[in-house]
Design an enzyme around this catalytic site. Structure first.
Site, PDB file in Angstrom:
ATOM      1  N   ASP A  86     -48.461 -29.315  -7.501  1.00  0.00           N
ATOM      2  CA  ASP A  86     -47.799 -28.024  -7.384  1.00  0.00           C
ATOM      3  C   ASP A  86     -46.880 -28.019  -6.164  1.00  0.00           C
ATOM      4  O   ASP A  86     -47.281 -28.421  -5.072  1.00  0.00           O
ATOM      5  CB  ASP A  86     -48.870 -26.937  -7.242  1.00  0.00           C
ATOM      6  CG  ASP A  86     -48.340 -25.535  -7.483  1.00  0.00           C
ATOM      7  OD1 ASP A  86     -47.349 -25.390  -8.208  1.00  0.00           O
ATOM      8  OD2 ASP A  86     -48.940 -24.586  -6.945  1.00  0.00           O
ATOM      9  N   GLY A 182     -50.001 -15.204  -2.914  1.00  0.00           N
ATOM     10  CA  GLY A 182     -50.845 -14.378  -2.065  1.00  0.00           C
ATOM     11  C   GLY A 182     -50.939 -12.958  -2.588  1.00  0.00           C
ATOM     12  O   GLY A 182     -50.604 -12.666  -3.743  1.00  0.00           O
ATOM     13  N   ALA A 211     -49.603 -15.159  -9.856  1.00  0.00           N
ATOM     14  CA  ALA A 211     -50.005 -14.184 -10.881  1.00  0.00           C
ATOM     15  C   ALA A 211     -51.087 -13.229 -10.397  1.00  0.00           C
ATOM     16  O   ALA A 211     -51.341 -12.216 -11.052  1.00  0.00           O
ATOM     17  CB  ALA A 211     -50.496 -14.912 -12.126  1.00  0.00           C
ATOM     18  N   ASN A 231     -50.045 -19.623 -12.883  1.00  0.00           N
ATOM     19  CA  ASN A 231     -50.752 -20.225 -11.751  1.00  0.00           C
ATOM     20  C   ASN A 231     -51.593 -19.211 -10.980  1.00  0.00           C
ATOM     21  O   ASN A 231     -51.125 -18.099 -10.686  1.00  0.00           O
ATOM     22  CB  ASN A 231     -49.745 -20.856 -10.783  1.00  0.00           C
ATOM     23  CG  ASN A 231     -49.004 -22.023 -11.385  1.00  0.00           C
ATOM     24  OD1 ASN A 231     -49.133 -22.324 -12.565  1.00  0.00           O
ATOM     25  ND2 ASN A 231     -48.218 -22.696 -10.569  1.00  0.00           N
ATOM     26  N   THR A 234     -54.910 -17.360  -5.136  1.00  0.00           N
ATOM     27  CA  THR A 234     -55.426 -16.310  -4.264  1.00  0.00           C
ATOM     28  C   THR A 234     -56.624 -15.597  -4.859  1.00  0.00           C
ATOM     29  O   THR A 234     -57.624 -15.331  -4.171  1.00  0.00           O
ATOM     30  CB  THR A 234     -54.316 -15.290  -3.959  1.00  0.00           C
ATOM     31  OG1 THR A 234     -53.222 -15.970  -3.338  1.00  0.00           O
ATOM     32  CG2 THR A 234     -54.815 -14.194  -3.028  1.00  0.00           C
TER      33      THR A 234
END
Length: 285
Positions: A86, A182, A211, A231, A234
């Site tokens: 990533d 975040g 997301a 993805n 958080t």
């Protein structure tokens, strides 16, 4: 089957059937184990992501790739599960991931001019495709902070998205259209009109970064515009840390590592299963 074929197949299946395959970023063995076990339980395809920033902290590309393959084998994971780099920050880092045995890489040239982004992405695509590995690329900038890397939000230019796809032969595109890494500050402001315009022009799976914090309705709408990979990082980290903190506060004398960690592992499993169901990947494998 080449390593990248599995990633290509799961993204295109999701793209055609209008669900999304979740990518969960790993922060260590606990995360990788939870992701694979929960995907197996839910019979869902899954992507294990490692951000470029954290790869070296976790032992490097080769260790991560070998650990991933061995863990899949030991856990008897038969659902499609792939390892993805990533936000690869340099062409050479993407090459390292390919050489180590990653199934897919993302080259993030979003901070460069579109000309340099295209040129570097081409190099990554040529090398990766020659080795059976798929490539994701980004236009615009997903705001917020991920693994210590901060970016301002910058909406993708639609013409640049089209140029990047047409000139590089990437396998998936991450157009930055209002999501953030975040926690959100305020309400998300996703560019659905821009997504719709892109969908009319490009027949390629899109990827949504950042997301966590998006409502179910917004998520469904995003998937309907062709986002086949979404993805998460958080959301998992908050669930894990909250459970760990609660356990230690309620049991201050606890010192056995397995007993300390078990509630946070359970929280990871529950959060991953919830996300798999939200994205529509549940029982798709």
């Amino acid at each position: 089957m080449k390593s990248g074929d599995e990633m290509y197949n799961i993204l295109n299946d999701a793209f055609k059937k209008r669900y999304a395959v979740p990518q969960f970023n790993t922060n260590g063995m606990i995360w990788m184990e939870s992701i694979l076990k929960t995907a197996k339980k839910c019979r869902a395809p899954v992507i294990v992501g490692t951000t470029d920033k954290i790869v070296d902290q976790l032992g490097g590309f080769r260790l991560l790739a070998q650990t991933f393959r061995l863990m899949k084998e030991e856990l008897n994971v038969t659902v499609p599960a792939v390892l993805h780099l990533d936000h690869g920050q340099a062409v050479e880092r993407c090459f390292e991931a390919v050489d180590a045995g990653y199934d897919s890489v993302m080259y993030d040239g979003s901070k460069l001019s579109i000309e340099d982004n295209v040129e570097n992405t081409k190099r990554v695509v040529e090398y990766a495709h020659r080795n059976g590995v798929t490539v994701e690329a980004e236009v615009g900038s997903v705001g917020g902070t991920e693994d210590g890397v901060y970016s301002d939000m910058l909406y993708a230019d639609l013409n640049e998205c089209i140029q990047l796809v047409q000139e590089t032969s990437i396998d998936s595109l991450a157009p930055a259209l209002g999501s953030v890494h975040g926690k959100y500050k305020g309400e998300p402001n996703l560019g659905f009109k821009e997504m719709e315009k892109l969908r009319f022009t490009l027949d390629i799976p899109f990827v949504l970064h950042g997301a966590s914090g998006i409502s179910d309705e917004e998520l469904e709408k995003t998937i309907s515009y062709g986002h086949a990979k979404i993805n998460y990082n958080t959301e998992l980290n908050i669930a894990w840390s909250n459970a760990l903190r609660k356990n230690l506060m309620e049991n201050p004398e606890l010192h056995n590592p397995m007993e300390v960690l078990q509630p946070s592992k359970d929280a990871l499993n529950q959060t991953i299963e919830k996300v798999i169901k939200r994205t529509g990947a549940y029982q798709q494998a």
